[in-house]
Scaffold this motif. Structure first.
Motif, PDB file in Angstrom:
ATOM      1  N   VAL A  67      42.317  38.903  39.187  1.00 37.48           N
ATOM      2  CA  VAL A  67      41.362  38.210  39.799  1.00 37.48           C
ATOM      3  C   VAL A  67      40.113  39.245  40.151  1.00 37.48           C
ATOM      4  O   VAL A  67      38.995  39.028  40.037  1.00 37.48           O
ATOM      5  CB  VAL A  67      41.666  37.542  41.289  1.00 37.48           C
ATOM      6  N   ILE A  70      38.414  39.635  36.772  1.00 33.99           N
ATOM      7  CA  ILE A  70      37.554  38.586  36.361  1.00 33.99           C
ATOM      8  C   ILE A  70      36.282  38.352  37.237  1.00 33.99           C
ATOM      9  O   ILE A  70      35.283  38.129  36.627  1.00 33.99           O
ATOM     10  CB  ILE A  70      38.450  37.346  36.453  1.00 33.99           C
ATOM     11  N   LEU A  71      36.476  38.415  38.575  1.00 37.37           N
ATOM     12  CA  LEU A  71      35.445  38.412  39.356  1.00 37.37           C
ATOM     13  C   LEU A  71      34.286  39.406  38.984  1.00 37.37           C
ATOM     14  O   LEU A  71      33.000  38.993  39.028  1.00 37.37           O
ATOM     15  CB  LEU A  71      35.761  38.565  40.922  1.00 37.37           C
ATOM     16  N   HIS A  73      33.783  40.918  36.120  1.00 38.75           N
ATOM     17  CA  HIS A  73      33.295  40.586  34.841  1.00 38.75           C
ATOM     18  C   HIS A  73      32.201  39.594  34.839  1.00 38.75           C
ATOM     19  O   HIS A  73      31.189  39.569  34.352  1.00 38.75           O
ATOM     20  CB  HIS A  73      34.325  40.280  33.704  1.00 38.75           C
ATOM     21  N   ALA A  74      32.743  38.382  35.797  1.00 36.56           N
ATOM     22  CA  ALA A  74      31.670  37.170  35.741  1.00 36.56           C
ATOM     23  C   ALA A  74      30.588  37.406  36.604  1.00 36.56           C
ATOM     24  O   ALA A  74      29.358  37.242  35.858  1.00 36.56           O
ATOM     25  CB  ALA A  74      32.746  36.232  36.493  1.00 36.56           C
ATOM     26  N   LEU A  78      26.764  37.812  34.875  1.00 39.41           N
ATOM     27  CA  LEU A  78      25.355  37.055  35.142  1.00 39.41           C
ATOM     28  C   LEU A  78      24.462  37.766  35.613  1.00 39.41           C
ATOM     29  O   LEU A  78      23.070  37.571  35.280  1.00 39.41           O
ATOM     30  CB  LEU A  78      25.755  36.344  36.616  1.00 39.41           C
ATOM     31  N   VAL A  80      24.054  40.769  34.051  1.00 36.01           N
ATOM     32  CA  VAL A  80      23.380  41.323  32.698  1.00 36.01           C
ATOM     33  C   VAL A  80      22.352  40.162  32.198  1.00 36.01           C
ATOM     34  O   VAL A  80      21.519  40.618  31.498  1.00 36.01           O
ATOM     35  CB  VAL A  80      24.655  41.427  31.635  1.00 36.01           C
TER      36      VAL A  80
ATOM     37  N   ARG B  55      25.879  35.238  25.961  1.00 42.59           N
ATOM     38  CA  ARG B  55      25.294  34.945  27.211  1.00 42.59           C
ATOM     39  C   ARG B  55      25.554  33.165  27.781  1.00 42.59           C
ATOM     40  O   ARG B  55      25.964  33.110  28.816  1.00 42.59           O
ATOM     41  CB  ARG B  55      23.805  35.266  27.187  1.00 42.59           C
ATOM     42  N   GLY B  58      29.278  33.019  28.441  1.00 44.33           N
ATOM     43  CA  GLY B  58      29.652  33.547  29.688  1.00 44.33           C
ATOM     44  C   GLY B  58      29.297  32.759  30.906  1.00 44.33           C
ATOM     45  O   GLY B  58      30.012  32.522  31.809  1.00 44.33           O
ATOM     46  N   VAL B  59      27.973  32.062  30.740  1.00 46.43           N
ATOM     47  CA  VAL B  59      27.668  31.204  32.087  1.00 46.43           C
ATOM     48  C   VAL B  59      28.540  30.043  32.001  1.00 46.43           C
ATOM     49  O   VAL B  59      29.052  29.644  33.107  1.00 46.43           O
ATOM     50  CB  VAL B  59      26.198  30.612  31.833  1.00 46.43           C
ATOM     51  N   VAL B  62      32.045  31.372  33.388  1.00 44.21           N
ATOM     52  CA  VAL B  62      31.986  31.641  34.691  1.00 44.21           C
ATOM     53  C   VAL B  62      32.619  30.378  35.524  1.00 44.21           C
ATOM     54  O   VAL B  62      33.407  30.447  36.516  1.00 44.21           O
ATOM     55  CB  VAL B  62      30.572  31.902  35.392  1.00 44.21           C
ATOM     56  N   VAL B  65      36.256  29.249  34.416  1.00 44.94           N
ATOM     57  CA  VAL B  65      37.503  30.389  34.608  1.00 44.94           C
ATOM     58  C   VAL B  65      37.718  30.147  36.107  1.00 44.94           C
ATOM     59  O   VAL B  65      38.620  30.498  36.676  1.00 44.94           O
ATOM     60  CB  VAL B  65      37.107  31.909  34.001  1.00 44.94           C
ATOM     61  N   LEU B  66      36.362  30.520  36.991  1.00 43.41           N
ATOM     62  CA  LEU B  66      36.512  30.382  38.414  1.00 43.41           C
ATOM     63  C   LEU B  66      37.158  29.119  39.030  1.00 43.41           C
ATOM     64  O   LEU B  66      37.858  29.303  39.748  1.00 43.41           O
ATOM     65  CB  LEU B  66      35.124  30.997  39.080  1.00 43.41           C
ATOM     66  N   LEU B  69      40.893  29.700  38.214  1.00 43.30           N
ATOM     67  CA  LEU B  69      41.504  30.535  39.070  1.00 43.30           C
ATOM     68  C   LEU B  69      41.940  29.994  40.676  1.00 43.30           C
ATOM     69  O   LEU B  69      42.723  29.865  41.108  1.00 43.30           O
ATOM     70  CB  LEU B  69      40.664  31.613  39.434  1.00 43.30           C
ATOM     71  N   LEU B  73      45.405  29.427  41.455  1.00 47.36           N
ATOM     72  CA  LEU B  73      45.954  30.482  42.326  1.00 47.36           C
ATOM     73  C   LEU B  73      45.528  30.317  43.826  1.00 47.36           C
ATOM     74  O   LEU B  73      46.026  30.941  44.684  1.00 47.36           O
ATOM     75  CB  LEU B  73      45.375  31.938  41.899  1.00 47.36           C
TER      76      LEU B  73
END
Lengths: 126, 159
Positions: A67, A70-71, A73-74, A78, A80, B55, B58-59, B62, B65-66, B69, B73
């Motif tokens: 976690v 991942i947090l 990297h996420a 953003l 970047v 990019r 990636g957006v 986010v 994946v979040l 999680l 979890l």
């Protein structure tokens, strides 16, 4: 250390290093995770057996690390994107990194109980 | 600096004529000039597409994946609730099937491209690069196909 691996140091370089390290770690976990999920095609028992290891205290600690990776990297991803596409991004890259770290810290504190609570109960009794 | 120095600034070398009509100076092409031999596209824009993909994916990742999680979890007892029955309940809905499928493809391609960059940066010998990237692409294709197959052929009544 071989010559040339330390660029300019400070926030810009170290966030880049951390982005790489967390990215590689997450990618390797992803391979394992697709494989363990594929066990649902074998039998419910095979899947539940493997998932049982995910519920042990030691693996719970690894999940907390996942976690964390991942947090970071996420959130840094953003940042970047903001550096690349926002005209003032490069000027505020340091401030944005510290904002990332602050949000990361708050979320990691928030994840403490949900991710590790059951492990603490398993170790010290409910 | 006065205009007086203009003629003096031309040194003796420039004053000597090394070439004439019978002995022309060699032709030096401007750097990066397009010639008849230059292919229409010298570079292609794969690297630019890969950069943009990182990019854009990636957006989306986010969110995917979040959300994943949070669902797996944090909510509803966290990891304790996960089991075959939980997976069966989730994949009964096309929404979560599409969610997981999209997450699988984007995360695998995002990660594979990231690791490709890492290999390009650190593996210096051509043979090492070849083997590492071959292994990377093989593992990536295998994992994407396996995951896709599992999502599409999942059978809640397997037993």
């Amino acid at each position: 250390m071989p010559a040339g691996t330390l660029y300019r140091g400070r926030e810009g370089m170290w966030s880049w290093v951390a982005h790489r390290v967390t990215g590689v770690l997450i990618f390797f976990f992803l391979f394992v995770h697709v494989l363990d999920t594929a066990l649902v095609r074998v039998s419910p028992e095979a899947y539940d057996d493997v998932v049982a290891t995910y519920k042990t205290p030691i693996v719970a600690l690894l999940e907390y690390g996942l976690v964390a990776a991942i947090l970071f990297h996420a959130l840094n991803g953003l940042r970047v994107i903001a550096v690349d596409f926002w005209s003032k991004g490069p000027r505020y890259q340091k401030q944005m990194l510290w904002t990332v770290m602050a949000i990361w810290f708050v979320l990691m504190v928030g994840a403490l109980y949900p991710v590790l609570g059951h492990a603490v109960r398993a170790l010290f009794g409910s | 600096m006065s205009t007086e120095t203009t003629s003096a600034a031309v040194g003796p070398v420039e004053g000597v004529t090394l070439y004439d009509a019978g002995n022309p100076a060699p032709l030096i092409e401007p750097p990066r000039k397009r010639t008849g031999k230059t292919p229409r596209s010298t570079r292609g824009n794969f690297e630019m597409a890969a950069w943009l993909f990182m990019r854009l994916s990636g957006v989306v990742l986010v969110v995917l994946v979040l959300g994943h999680l949070l669902l797996q979890l944090v909510l509803d007892g966290g990891v304790s609730k996960i089991g075959f029955a939980f997976v069966a309940g989730r994949w009964a809905s096309p929404f979560w099937q599409v969610w997981d499928l999209l997450m699988l493809w984007l995360a695998m391609l995002h990660g594979a491209n990231g690791l490709r960059t890492v290999v390009n940066d650190y593996a210096e010998r051509p043979n090492t690069r070849l083997w590492l990237k071959g292994l990377l692409y093989t593992a990536t294709v295998f994992t994407i196909l396996l995951g896709t197959l599992v999502i599409f052929t999942f059978d809640p009544n397997i037993r």
